[in-house]
Design a protein around this motif. Sequence first.
Motif, PDB file in Angstrom:
ATOM      1  N   ASP A  68       0.824  -1.188   0.159  1.00 29.82           N
ATOM      2  CA  ASP A  68      -0.071   0.131  -0.036  1.00 29.82           C
ATOM      3  C   ASP A  68       0.979   1.239  -0.099  1.00 29.82           C
ATOM      4  N   LYS A 124       0.565   4.138   1.037  1.00 25.89           N
ATOM      5  CA  LYS A 124       0.185   4.895   2.387  1.00 25.89           C
ATOM      6  C   LYS A 124       1.338   4.247   3.237  1.00 25.89           C
ATOM      7  N   THR A 125       1.638   3.063   3.198  1.00 32.29           N
ATOM      8  CA  THR A 125       2.807   2.561   4.096  1.00 32.29           C
ATOM      9  C   THR A 125       4.165   2.778   3.872  1.00 32.29           C
ATOM     10  N   LYS A 181       6.816   4.914   3.626  1.00 32.90           N
ATOM     11  CA  LYS A 181       7.363   6.302   4.394  1.00 32.90           C
ATOM     12  C   LYS A 181       7.958   6.948   3.561  1.00 32.90           C
ATOM     13  N   PRO A 198       4.268  12.360  -0.281  1.00 33.73           N
ATOM     14  CA  PRO A 198       2.727  12.504  -0.504  1.00 33.73           C
ATOM     15  C   PRO A 198       2.377  13.288  -1.826  1.00 33.73           C
TER      16      PRO A 198
END
Length: 257
Positions: free
Chosen positions: A122, A124-125, A127, A131
């Motif tokens: 994912d 979103k994981t 890091k 963004p």
Amino acid sequence: MKRRLFGICVAAISLAAQPALSAGMLDYRFGFNAYFGGFKVGEGNGELHWGDGRYAMDFKAQSAGALELLMKVDQTAFSNGRLDAKPQVERHRNQNFDGKKNNWIELAFTPETVDIVDAKPDPKTEKTRSPIPADMLRGVVDPMTAVLSLGLTATATDRCDATLPVFDGRRRYDAVFSQVGSEKYKGPAGVRDTLKCKFDFVRRAGYKKKDKRWKGLTGTVWLQTLGEGLPMLPVRVQVETSYGTALVHMVSARPMK
């Protein structure tokens, strides 16, 4: 590095696999070969179904020739959506397998945003991945639909000038196409009038820190009409990289029975 080189060739095959709008329901199958440094490294095929206000594209690519001696790589991708004034993607999925790693992402699109339906890993994981601001996801398309949009532009204007906002589920970039000229070129349907167009993939967001070493993709695409009722399609893609030049040739284009 080998996975990256194959990814470049797959991106080019995907670029070459996209059709544009036709008046009726048409089903076509396309075949491609990819080369790097003069050696065959990949091959792929795509199936297109479009018309009656809809489109769908299935695509498969795999390592071949010199690269297959070093590693086995497979990629599949699918996109579908509506054919309005411009293509409106609704669903996109791509999956990559290199013999050791298996990753995929599935996206659901609306005109305002994009939702990740399923992914491994994912984004979103991750890091280390930068963004992506919400405003950068408005009106984006997947990579396959992006070139469908290019095909519509080329068919309507006989030019390939376009800037397309692309989101592949992890990275957000602009695909910028510009007209170079026209020439005669021999594709799978013989020698035809062909548009020659430069392209640049301009990075916007969603890249990992280590990707700073990767400056994106630049190259040239050749577009031509292959048959009655068909729009201009890419029959050759040349991608310039820091490692060398990748080439993709369309080797077959025929209606599905």
